[in-house]
Design an enzyme around this catalytic site. Structure first.
Site, PDB file in Angstrom:
ATOM      1  N   ASP A 117      -2.228   5.859  -4.199  1.00  0.00           N
ATOM      2  CA  ASP A 117      -1.415   5.291  -3.372  1.00  0.00           C
ATOM      3  C   ASP A 117      -1.021   4.019  -3.910  1.00  0.00           C
ATOM      4  O   ASP A 117      -1.690   3.311  -5.024  1.00  0.00           O
ATOM      5  CB  ASP A 117      -1.807   5.031  -1.962  1.00  0.00           C
ATOM      6  CG  ASP A 117      -0.814   4.672  -1.131  1.00  0.00           C
ATOM      7  OD1 ASP A 117       0.315   5.179  -1.009  1.00  0.00           O
ATOM      8  OD2 ASP A 117      -1.124   3.647  -0.268  1.00  0.00           O
ATOM      9  N   SER A 118       0.242   3.371  -3.474  1.00  0.00           N
ATOM     10  CA  SER A 118       0.714   2.194  -3.984  1.00  0.00           C
ATOM     11  C   SER A 118      -0.251   0.887  -3.497  1.00  0.00           C
ATOM     12  O   SER A 118      -0.245  -0.053  -3.943  1.00  0.00           O
ATOM     13  CB  SER A 118       2.100   2.018  -3.202  1.00  0.00           C
ATOM     14  OG  SER A 118       2.072   1.810  -1.912  1.00  0.00           O
TER      15      SER A 118
ATOM     16  N   CYS B 200       5.484   8.129   5.356  1.00  0.00           N
ATOM     17  CA  CYS B 200       4.792   6.672   4.562  1.00  0.00           C
ATOM     18  C   CYS B 200       3.402   6.810   5.247  1.00  0.00           C
ATOM     19  O   CYS B 200       3.308   7.078   6.300  1.00  0.00           O
ATOM     20  CB  CYS B 200       5.705   5.541   4.906  1.00  0.00           C
ATOM     21  SG  CYS B 200       4.990   4.039   4.297  1.00  0.00           S
TER      22      CYS B 200
ATOM     23  N   GLU C 168       0.019  -3.604   7.891  1.00  0.00           N
ATOM     24  CA  GLU C 168      -1.038  -4.164   7.161  1.00  0.00           C
ATOM     25  C   GLU C 168      -1.253  -5.429   7.942  1.00  0.00           C
ATOM     26  O   GLU C 168      -2.440  -5.855   7.587  1.00  0.00           O
ATOM     27  CB  GLU C 168      -0.478  -4.629   5.651  1.00  0.00           C
ATOM     28  CG  GLU C 168      -0.107  -3.327   5.243  1.00  0.00           C
ATOM     29  CD  GLU C 168      -0.119  -3.478   3.422  1.00  0.00           C
ATOM     30  OE1 GLU C 168      -0.238  -4.837   3.014  1.00  0.00           O
ATOM     31  OE2 GLU C 168      -0.149  -2.398   2.737  1.00  0.00           O
TER      32      GLU C 168
HETATM   33  N1  DGL Z   1       2.424   4.019   0.159  1.00  0.00           N
HETATM   34  C1  DGL Z   1       3.796   3.902   0.511  1.00  0.00           C
HETATM   35  C2  DGL Z   1       4.377   5.121   0.886  1.00  0.00           C
HETATM   36  O1  DGL Z   1       3.780   6.116   1.391  1.00  0.00           O
HETATM   37  C3  DGL Z   1       4.250   2.540   1.426  1.00  0.00           C
HETATM   38  C4  DGL Z   1       4.028   1.397   0.799  1.00  0.00           C
HETATM   39  C5  DGL Z   1       5.033   1.026  -0.380  1.00  0.00           C
HETATM   40  O2  DGL Z   1       6.100   0.951  -0.020  1.00  0.00           O
HETATM   41  O3  DGL Z   1       4.459   0.997  -1.552  1.00  0.00           O
HETATM   42  O4  DGL Z   1       5.474   5.423   0.707  1.00  0.00           O
END
Ligand code: DGL
Length: 275
Positions: free
Chosen positions: A16-17, A189, A158
C-alpha cells in the site's frame, strides 16, 4: 505458485502507499490466519492519490519488485489508487505472479448489494480520475454511477479523527450531493473504513457501505483453495516493511491493524532492482 501444500508454506505480499493497507491485512488474517504476510507500506512517499499516473506506476512497480525479492507467492495490491492506475502494468511486468487488485472485488460486492442499480464510488483524486470502478460497473450494465474524490478523508483517518464534528463536516461536504441518488457506496480507499461510522451517519442507514477488503480476502482464499493449499492450525507471520517509520507509527498500527506484527523494518526501495 506453489500447489498442494500447507498454508503455512505460503507467503502473501501486500503493498500500500502507507499504513492504510493494514485494513486489508486485517481481513486477510481473519480469512486466512495460517498464511504468512509480508507487508510493504511506502510511508516515505504516501500519498499516491495526489500523484500522476506515471509516478504511481513507477512506485507500484518498485513496491511489487520489493515483495518479489522477499519470495512471496502472490501479490495483493491493497492500495486502491495503485489498483486503479497500475494493475494492468504490474500484471504485464510480473507475468509469473498472481496479482490481485482491490477494485474488481469491491465492484462485484456492490453489484450484489444494490437494488436500485445506483452506485456511488469514493476514493482518492487519482482513483476517481482513472474511473476504474466506473469502467467495471458499466461493463456489468450499471450506468447510474456517482463518483467523488474525498482526499481529506486520508489525513482525518491518520489523525484518528474518525468521529465527531470535523469528520462529519468533511463527510457532508463530499457526500451531501450524492447520498440521495445511491443505495450503495463503494469505499474505494484503504483509509475510509476507519471513518465508516461517520460516513454511515451522513449518507443514512439506507445506503449500504462496501468495504472491498473482505471481498478481496475471499477472492484470495478461493484462489488458494483452487491450488489445494491446506488450512493449518495457528497464525502465520506478519512482517512489516515501511519506507519511513513515522513518529506516531504505534498509534497508526493500533488504529489500522489492532495487533502487533512479528517484525517491523525500515527499507530503502532505491536499493531494489525493479522492472
Ligand atoms: N492507500 C491509498 C488508497 O487506497 C490512500 C492513500 C494515498 O493517497 O496514497 O487509495
Amino acid at each position: 505458485m506453489k500447489e498442494n501444500t500447507a498454508g503455512s508454506n505460503i507467503s502473501i505480499g501486500v503493498f500500500d502507499s502507507g499504513i492504510g493497507g493494514l485494513t486489508v491485512v486485517k481481513k486477510l488474517r481473519e480469512k486466512l490466519p495460517y498464511v504468512n504476510i509480508v507487508y510493504l507500506g511506502d510511508t516515505a512517499r504516501v500519498p499516491y492519490g495526489t500523484k500522476s499516473e506515471e509516478t504511481i506506476i513507477r512506485f507500484a512497480t518498485e513496491d511489487t519488485a520489493f515483495l518479489i525479492e522477499k519470495e512471496v507467492d502472490l501479490i495483493v495490491v491493497a492500495c486502491n489508487t495503485a489498483s486503479s492506475v497500475a494493475l494492468t502494468h504490474l500484471r504485464k511486468a510480473f507475468k509469473d505472479y498472481p496479482i490481485f487488485g482491490v477494485v474488481e472485488p469491491g465492484v462485484k460486492m456492490a453489484i450484489h448489494a444494490t437494488q436500485s442499480n445506483s452506485i456511488g464510488v469514493i476514493g482518492t483524486i487519482a482513483t476517481i480520475k482513472s474511473h476504474s470502478h466506473k469502467k467495471f460497473l458499466e461493463r456489468e450494465g450499471i450506468t447510474n454511477i456517482f463518483e467523488k474524490a474525498c482526499p481529506l478523508f486520508v489525513p482525518l483517518a491518520e489523525e484518528g479523527l474518525s468521529e465527531g464534528e470535523i469528520p462529519e463536516l468533511v463527510a457532508r461536504h463530499y457526500l451531501e450531493d450524492i447520498k440521495d441518488h445511491i443505495d450503495t457506496l463503494i469505499l474505494g480507499c484503504t483509509h475510509y473504513p476507519i471513518l465508516i461510522k461517520t460516513i454511515k451517519k451522513v449518507v443514512g442507514e439506507k445506503v449500504k457501505l462496501i468495504d472491498p477488503s473482505s471481498a478481496l480476502a475471499a477472492k484470495v482464499s478461493d484462489f488458494l483453495m483452487s491450488k489445494n493449499i491446506q488450512p493449518v492450525e495457528g497464525n502465520g507471520k506478519l512482517d512489516l516493511y515501511l519506507t519511513d517509520i513515522p513518529p506516531h507509527y504505534h498509534s497508526l498500527l493500533n488504529l489500522f491493524l489492532g495487533f502487533e506484527p512479528d517484525t517491523i523494518e525500515k527499507v530503502n526501495l532505491s536499493e531494489i532492482s525493479s522492472c
